[in-house]
Design a protein around this motif. Structure first.
Motif, PDB file in Angstrom:
ATOM      1  N   UNK A   1     -28.193  20.667  46.644  1.00 31.98           N
ATOM      2  CA  UNK A   1     -26.774  20.013  46.451  1.00 31.98           C
ATOM      3  C   UNK A   1     -26.190  20.068  47.939  1.00 31.98           C
ATOM      4  N   UNK A   2     -25.113  19.312  48.088  1.00 33.92           N
ATOM      5  CA  UNK A   2     -24.608  19.412  49.492  1.00 33.92           C
ATOM      6  C   UNK A   2     -22.840  19.527  49.501  1.00 33.92           C
ATOM      7  N   UNK A   3     -22.677  20.040  50.550  1.00 37.21           N
ATOM      8  CA  UNK A   3     -21.220  19.889  50.895  1.00 37.21           C
ATOM      9  C   UNK A   3     -20.993  19.360  52.281  1.00 37.21           C
ATOM     10  N   UNK A   4     -19.873  18.772  52.354  1.00 39.42           N
ATOM     11  CA  UNK A   4     -19.563  18.034  53.638  1.00 39.42           C
ATOM     12  C   UNK A   4     -18.785  19.033  54.638  1.00 39.42           C
ATOM     13  N   UNK A   5     -18.973  18.950  55.910  1.00 38.56           N
ATOM     14  CA  UNK A   5     -18.178  19.572  56.977  1.00 38.56           C
ATOM     15  C   UNK A   5     -18.139  18.514  57.926  1.00 38.56           C
ATOM     16  N   UNK A   6     -16.736  17.978  58.032  1.00 40.24           N
ATOM     17  CA  UNK A   6     -16.454  16.917  58.944  1.00 40.24           C
ATOM     18  C   UNK A   6     -17.218  15.730  58.247  1.00 40.24           C
ATOM     19  N   UNK A   7     -18.201  15.150  59.193  1.00 42.66           N
ATOM     20  CA  UNK A   7     -18.982  14.079  58.754  1.00 42.66           C
ATOM     21  C   UNK A   7     -20.359  14.540  58.582  1.00 42.66           C
TER      22      UNK A   7
END
Length: 130
Positions: free
Chosen positions: A54-60
């Protein structure tokens, strides 16, 4: 579910890192034949569609982490291997392994004792959780 070699390589890196960006994963590849950044991103997208990461976004920046543990995947692969190549028989696997590795009787006894101890420890843990 069976992963491709490329998918397994990326998963092993993520299991080691705990989480990471495409760039973090790329840094872990050794040698001069590192895959392209886009290749890693594609593999991660496939792994995400298979629900392995899975992923999460930090900034871009996307930060990926494993959803499936290494232990869980390894167990599934091992049981699938035993089912496909040894008709689901652990004793056939052990016999094959003993013959191929040319194990002595003492080494086989040590393996069996270790297996017994592991099973006993697991049973004790289950009883303590109840």
């Amino acid at each position: 579910m069976q992963l491709t070699k490329a998918e397994e390589q990326v998963m092993h890196i993520l299991w080691t890192l705990g989480e990471g960006t495409v760039q973090d994963i790329l840094k872990e590849f050794e040698g001069e034949s590192k895959p392209a950044r886009t290749t890693i991103a594609t593999v991660l997208n496939i792994l995400e569609s298979k629900e392995f990461v899975k992923h999460h976004t930090s900034g871009r920046i996307n930060i990926y982490s494993p959803v499936v543990t290494k232990e869980s995947y390894s167990k599934g692969q091992l049981f699938g291997f035993i089912k496909n190549y040894f008709n689901g028989s652990f004793s056939a696997l052990a016999s094959f392994f003993a013959k191929e590795a040319n194990l002595s009787v003492e080494e086989m006894d040590a393996l069996l004792e270790e297996a017994r101890q592991t099973l006993t420890d697991e049973e004790k843990e289950k009883l303590n959780k109840k």
